[in-house]
Write a protein that holds these residues in place. Sequence first.
Motif, PDB file in Angstrom:
ATOM      1  N   MET A 220      -3.592  49.385 -37.116  1.00 14.10           N
ATOM      2  CA  MET A 220      -2.274  48.803 -37.387  1.00 14.10           C
ATOM      3  C   MET A 220      -2.450  47.383 -37.941  1.00 14.10           C
ATOM      4  N   LYS A 221      -1.653  47.041 -38.928  1.00 15.49           N
ATOM      5  CA  LYS A 221      -1.667  45.710 -39.514  1.00 15.49           C
ATOM      6  C   LYS A 221      -1.271  44.677 -38.464  1.00 15.49           C
ATOM      7  N   LYS A 222      -1.978  43.540 -38.450  1.00 15.00           N
ATOM      8  CA  LYS A 222      -1.677  42.479 -37.484  1.00 15.00           C
ATOM      9  C   LYS A 222      -1.337  41.196 -38.227  1.00 15.00           C
ATOM     10  N   ILE A 223      -0.411  40.437 -37.669  1.00 17.50           N
ATOM     11  CA  ILE A 223      -0.090  39.124 -38.203  1.00 17.50           C
ATOM     12  C   ILE A 223      -0.990  38.104 -37.521  1.00 17.50           C
ATOM     13  N   LYS A 224      -1.512  37.161 -38.296  1.00 19.81           N
ATOM     14  CA  LYS A 224      -2.421  36.146 -37.761  1.00 19.81           C
ATOM     15  C   LYS A 224      -1.657  34.838 -37.539  1.00 19.81           C
ATOM     16  N   ILE A 225      -1.743  34.328 -36.314  1.00 19.30           N
ATOM     17  CA  ILE A 225      -1.067  33.078 -35.973  1.00 19.30           C
ATOM     18  C   ILE A 225      -2.097  32.042 -35.548  1.00 19.30           C
ATOM     19  N   ALA A 226      -1.974  30.825 -36.077  1.00 19.35           N
ATOM     20  CA  ALA A 226      -2.841  29.720 -35.692  1.00 19.35           C
ATOM     21  C   ALA A 226      -2.148  28.877 -34.636  1.00 19.35           C
ATOM     22  N   VAL A 227      -2.899  28.526 -33.599  1.00 21.45           N
ATOM     23  CA  VAL A 227      -2.404  27.573 -32.606  1.00 21.45           C
ATOM     24  C   VAL A 227      -3.479  26.510 -32.403  1.00 21.45           C
ATOM     25  N   GLN A 228      -3.057  25.375 -31.901  1.00 21.12           N
ATOM     26  CA  GLN A 228      -3.991  24.277 -31.656  1.00 21.12           C
ATOM     27  C   GLN A 228      -5.082  24.721 -30.690  1.00 21.12           C
ATOM     28  N   LYS A 229      -6.307  24.307 -30.989  1.00 23.96           N
ATOM     29  CA  LYS A 229      -7.461  24.749 -30.210  1.00 23.96           C
ATOM     30  C   LYS A 229      -7.406  24.295 -28.762  1.00 23.96           C
ATOM     31  N   SER A 230      -6.911  23.088 -28.534  1.00 21.35           N
ATOM     32  CA  SER A 230      -6.827  22.553 -27.169  1.00 21.35           C
ATOM     33  C   SER A 230      -5.694  21.556 -27.098  1.00 21.35           C
ATOM     34  N   GLY A 231      -5.351  21.165 -25.863  1.00 23.96           N
ATOM     35  CA  GLY A 231      -4.287  20.178 -25.694  1.00 23.96           C
ATOM     36  C   GLY A 231      -2.970  20.792 -25.280  1.00 23.96           C
ATOM     37  N   ARG A 232      -1.974  19.931 -25.165  1.00 19.17           N
ATOM     38  CA  ARG A 232      -0.677  20.361 -24.669  1.00 19.17           C
ATOM     39  C   ARG A 232       0.000  21.358 -25.605  1.00 19.17           C
ATOM     40  N   LEU A 233      -0.131  21.150 -26.899  1.00 13.32           N
ATOM     41  CA  LEU A 233       0.503  22.065 -27.851  1.00 13.32           C
ATOM     42  C   LEU A 233      -0.084  23.461 -27.715  1.00 13.32           C
ATOM     43  N   ASN A 234      -1.364  23.548 -27.398  1.00  8.71           N
ATOM     44  CA  ASN A 234      -2.007  24.841 -27.158  1.00  8.71           C
ATOM     45  C   ASN A 234      -1.349  25.553 -25.977  1.00  8.71           C
ATOM     46  N   GLN A 235      -1.210  24.845 -24.876  1.00  9.64           N
ATOM     47  CA  GLN A 235      -0.644  25.438 -23.656  1.00  9.64           C
ATOM     48  C   GLN A 235       0.801  25.872 -23.854  1.00  9.64           C
ATOM     49  N   ASP A 236       1.596  25.012 -24.494  1.00 12.92           N
ATOM     50  CA  ASP A 236       3.005  25.335 -24.713  1.00 12.92           C
ATOM     51  C   ASP A 236       3.164  26.503 -25.688  1.00 12.92           C
ATOM     52  N   SER A 237       2.273  26.583 -26.678  1.00 18.70           N
ATOM     53  CA  SER A 237       2.337  27.670 -27.654  1.00 18.70           C
ATOM     54  C   SER A 237       2.038  29.010 -26.993  1.00 18.70           C
ATOM     55  N   LEU A 238       0.999  29.033 -26.166  1.00 16.82           N
ATOM     56  CA  LEU A 238       0.633  30.280 -25.488  1.00 16.82           C
ATOM     57  C   LEU A 238       1.696  30.695 -24.475  1.00 16.82           C
ATOM     58  N   LYS A 239       2.330  29.698 -23.845  1.00 17.92           N
ATOM     59  CA  LYS A 239       3.412  30.009 -22.904  1.00 17.92           C
ATOM     60  C   LYS A 239       4.589  30.644 -23.648  1.00 17.92           C
ATOM     61  N   LEU A 240       4.891  30.131 -24.830  1.00 18.71           N
ATOM     62  CA  LEU A 240       5.987  30.709 -25.620  1.00 18.71           C
ATOM     63  C   LEU A 240       5.687  32.165 -25.953  1.00 18.71           C
ATOM     64  N   LEU A 241       4.466  32.445 -26.394  1.00 23.19           N
ATOM     65  CA  LEU A 241       4.100  33.815 -26.721  1.00 23.19           C
ATOM     66  C   LEU A 241       4.175  34.712 -25.484  1.00 23.19           C
ATOM     67  N   LYS A 242       3.732  34.174 -24.347  1.00 19.83           N
ATOM     68  CA  LYS A 242       3.807  34.933 -23.093  1.00 19.83           C
ATOM     69  C   LYS A 242       5.254  35.227 -22.728  1.00 19.83           C
ATOM     70  N   ASP A 243       6.135  34.218 -22.878  1.00 17.89           N
ATOM     71  CA  ASP A 243       7.555  34.413 -22.578  1.00 17.89           C
ATOM     72  C   ASP A 243       8.194  35.420 -23.533  1.00 17.89           C
ATOM     73  N   CYS A 244       7.586  35.610 -24.695  1.00 15.19           N
ATOM     74  CA  CYS A 244       8.066  36.619 -25.646  1.00 15.19           C
ATOM     75  C   CYS A 244       7.537  38.008 -25.308  1.00 15.19           C
TER      76      CYS A 244
END
Length: 285
Positions: free
Chosen positions: A1-25
């Motif tokens: 199946m085709k996958k969409i590629k998303i970039a997130v910050q490697k480390s730091g607060r933006l990394n944590q908040d980004s992964l939390k958003l994806l988890k909440d989705c």
Amino acid sequence: MKKIKIAVQKSGRLNQDSLKLLKDCGISIDNGKDQLKAIASNFPLEVLYLRNGDIPQYLRDGVVDIAIIGENVLIEKGTDIGIVEKLGFSKCRVSIAIPKENTFNSIQDLDGMRIATSYPNTVLNYFEKFNVKPEVHIINGSVEIAPNIGLADAICDIVSSGSTLFKNNLKEVEVMLKSEAVLAVSPKISIENQKILDKLQFRIQAVLRARKSKYILMNAPNNKIETIIKLLPGMRSPTVLPLAEEGWSSIHTVIEKNSFWEVIDELKANGAEGLLVIPIEKMVL
């Protein structure tokens, strides 16, 4: 199946908040330590962990389809890249700061001054509007020490709480722009991956609406219902249900988090009792 590629910050607060958003989705990602990419187990998505400053070029080249990134980074390095959603977290300012003992009357005071920054394009574009020409020193790292060691007269940097400026005897004198995390999209995204993005964005919007809202329940005498309903912003119409006690009803609705306490005070003043506040996990309109 085709996958969409998303970039997130490697480390730091933006990394944590980004992964939390994806988890909440509802997206499950196996985040092994120090890995550079991960694949979601229940959504056609692959996460690439990248340096923040490199992400605009990856988007531009189509290496990744989308990214969660600070708006300030796009203003500096990716003005040609589109933003499809503002995400409401990692809010900050990009500001000019000078030593506390120095006076500041206007932006003109900085004409010819040495400004240390990792945002040279942002600085030059901003100052050009005022016909001010500072001497920009590009520093990748802790720019706040530059005035203390004699390298610069002022700095331009990200400001959140202002505590770092305070510790380095600096004061914020000019806010150049306000920033938050955004969902950015590559100009080379395929039609197929755009459809996946639409599905992801639908989920994100449901999560963001929920974060901005509270579900409230209250009891009220029937002769106060009309007045109370007029005080309630939010969804199309509150739910009103009769209570076992004659002459009383239960009112259910959603209100915005930012106006929560003001609305609660007005409701109590107009006869509402037994108010319950419930967090909302998702909000689909």
